[in-house]
Design an enzyme around this catalytic site. Structure first.
Site, PDB file in Angstrom:
ATOM      1  N   HIS A 126       3.409  -2.802  -3.073  1.00  0.00           N
ATOM      2  CA  HIS A 126       4.459  -1.776  -3.189  1.00  0.00           C
ATOM      3  C   HIS A 126       5.778  -2.345  -3.706  1.00  0.00           C
ATOM      4  O   HIS A 126       6.691  -1.582  -4.037  1.00  0.00           O
ATOM      5  CB  HIS A 126       4.725  -1.101  -1.835  1.00  0.00           C
ATOM      6  CG  HIS A 126       3.587  -0.267  -1.336  1.00  0.00           C
ATOM      7  ND1 HIS A 126       2.989   0.718  -2.095  1.00  0.00           N
ATOM      8  CD2 HIS A 126       2.916  -0.277  -0.148  1.00  0.00           C
ATOM      9  CE1 HIS A 126       2.007   1.279  -1.398  1.00  0.00           C
ATOM     10  NE2 HIS A 126       1.936   0.685  -0.219  1.00  0.00           N
ATOM     11  N   ASP A 163      -6.602  -0.672  -2.297  1.00  0.00           N
ATOM     12  CA  ASP A 163      -5.851  -0.257  -1.107  1.00  0.00           C
ATOM     13  C   ASP A 163      -5.752   1.276  -1.113  1.00  0.00           C
ATOM     14  O   ASP A 163      -5.777   1.902  -2.167  1.00  0.00           O
ATOM     15  CB  ASP A 163      -4.442  -0.875  -1.169  1.00  0.00           C
ATOM     16  CG  ASP A 163      -3.643  -0.678   0.097  1.00  0.00           C
ATOM     17  OD1 ASP A 163      -3.608  -1.608   0.923  1.00  0.00           O
ATOM     18  OD2 ASP A 163      -3.040   0.401   0.266  1.00  0.00           O
ATOM     19  N   HIS A 165      -3.303   3.071  -0.539  1.00  0.00           N
ATOM     20  CA  HIS A 165      -2.012   3.523  -1.080  1.00  0.00           C
ATOM     21  C   HIS A 165      -1.889   3.115  -2.555  1.00  0.00           C
ATOM     22  O   HIS A 165      -2.332   2.030  -2.936  1.00  0.00           O
ATOM     23  CB  HIS A 165      -0.857   2.899  -0.279  1.00  0.00           C
ATOM     24  CG  HIS A 165      -0.888   3.232   1.182  1.00  0.00           C
ATOM     25  ND1 HIS A 165      -1.448   2.387   2.124  1.00  0.00           N
ATOM     26  CD2 HIS A 165      -0.464   4.331   1.841  1.00  0.00           C
ATOM     27  CE1 HIS A 165      -1.343   2.961   3.326  1.00  0.00           C
ATOM     28  NE2 HIS A 165      -0.760   4.138   3.183  1.00  0.00           N
ATOM     29  N   ASP A 244      -7.318  -0.349   4.018  1.00  0.00           N
ATOM     30  CA  ASP A 244      -6.874   0.810   4.789  1.00  0.00           C
ATOM     31  C   ASP A 244      -7.496   2.123   4.310  1.00  0.00           C
ATOM     32  O   ASP A 244      -7.163   3.189   4.829  1.00  0.00           O
ATOM     33  CB  ASP A 244      -5.336   0.908   4.820  1.00  0.00           C
ATOM     34  CG  ASP A 244      -4.695   0.563   3.493  1.00  0.00           C
ATOM     35  OD1 ASP A 244      -5.421   0.414   2.492  1.00  0.00           O
ATOM     36  OD2 ASP A 244      -3.447   0.431   3.458  1.00  0.00           O
TER      37      ASP A 244
END
Ligand SMILES: [Zn+2]
Length: 311
Positions: A126, A163, A165, A244
């Site tokens: 991120h 991931d 996200h 995740d």
């Protein structure tokens, strides 16, 4: 030729409070599971070496780097973004995370190992060129990829981010750099809600609805990512390995299982075998249910080490 496992005890000293899901125990859960399943016996273990400050500038603005160094606390916690904090050990841990991926690239490029997994935290995907975000301080995988491009003379690299996200930081860093094919699978809607429909051709965003299970995930990877990788013919494959999207994860609502991580790892190894001289470096991103994280990493790393067949 073996698989390198790169980590460092100092990465566990980045501790920003009991309530924070990105916890030090993530690394010990992974380490313990690799030992108890006897996967560690097949890995070549390395202590990560910290990155030099100058390496951060491969991916980040001087303003961001200076902000992080200036905010690094002597005691207590300092905040970089609503979700991202530093304690007195966080800067050292972040430099080890970046350094681990660079070291992995050096080991693979020197032919000392066939591939590598970096068990590090804080995660990186991120973190954008100019800011820390979403538990991430520096973008470990982006700096590793740029290290391979700038210092090892490679010309085409793929980064695959599974991931749950969106890897907004990695996309931000490579938005105008088509030496890198960036492919990200993620749940949408979900934090950070950053992806747009009109991306350049070297950015491949695959949004998955909440509840998506392994069969649809595999179909999307097969139809939208594997053909792009094959056409791009990357010389090196990086994996932003977040776990995740697992069914048990508390931060999101996809329903992947260990076999799905085994499957995608096997697919990426096939692409690497065909185009990239088997060169693969994977680095830990998310994954917040300790048990699911540990078993998923074992599936992924076991596959990197050639101990599993595709799930
Ligand atoms: Zn994540």
């Amino acid at each position: 030729m073996t698989t390198a496992y790169i980590t460092h005890p100092e990465c566990a000293k980045h501790d920003v409070g009991d309530e924070h899901p990105e916890a030090p125990e993530r690394l010990s859960a992974i380490n313990d599971a690799l030992i108890s399943l006897r996967i560690m016996d097949f890995l070549q273990c390395h202590d990560a070496r910290p990155a030099e400050r100058s390496a951060l500038a491969l991916a980040h603005s001087e303003a961001h780097i200076k902000r992080v160094y200036d905010k690094s606390p002597l005691m207590g916690l300092r905040q970089l973004d609503p979700d991202t904090f530093m304690n007195p050990h966080s800067l050292a841990a972040a430099l080890l995370g970046v350094g681990a991926v660079m070291q992995a690239v050096d080991l693979v490029m020197a032919g000392k190992v066939k591939n590598a997994f970096c068990s590090v935290r804080p995660p990186g995907h991120h973190a954008e060129r100019d800011k820390a975000m979403g538990f991430c301080i520096f973008n470990n995988i982006a700096i590793g990829a740029l290290h391979a491009l700038e210092h090892h003379g490679l010309k085409k690299i793929a980064i695959v981010d599974f991931d749950v996200h969106h890897g907004n930081g990695t996309e931000n860093i490579f938005l105008h750099d088509d030496r890198v094919l960036f492919c990200s699978t993620f749940q949408s809607p979900l934090y950070p809600d950053t992806f747009a429909d009109s991306e350049p051709g070297h950015i491949v965003n695959v949004a998955l609805e909440p509840g998506t299970k392994g069969d649809l995930f595999r179909q999307q990877v097969r139809e939208r990512i594997l053909p792009e990788l094959d056409a791009f013919e990357p010389e090196f494959i990086f994996i932003s390995a977040g776990f995740d999207a697992h069914k048990q994860d508390p931060l999101a609502h996809l329903s992947l299982l260990e076999d799905d991580y085994r499957w995608i790892t096997h697919q990426l190894l096939d692409v690497a075998e065909k185009h990239a001289g088997r060169r693969v470096v994977s680095a830990l991103e998310g994954g917040y249910n300790l048990e699911a994280l540990a078993t998923s990493v074992c599936a992924h790393v076991g596959c990197l080490a050639g101990l599993h067949h595709a799930g």
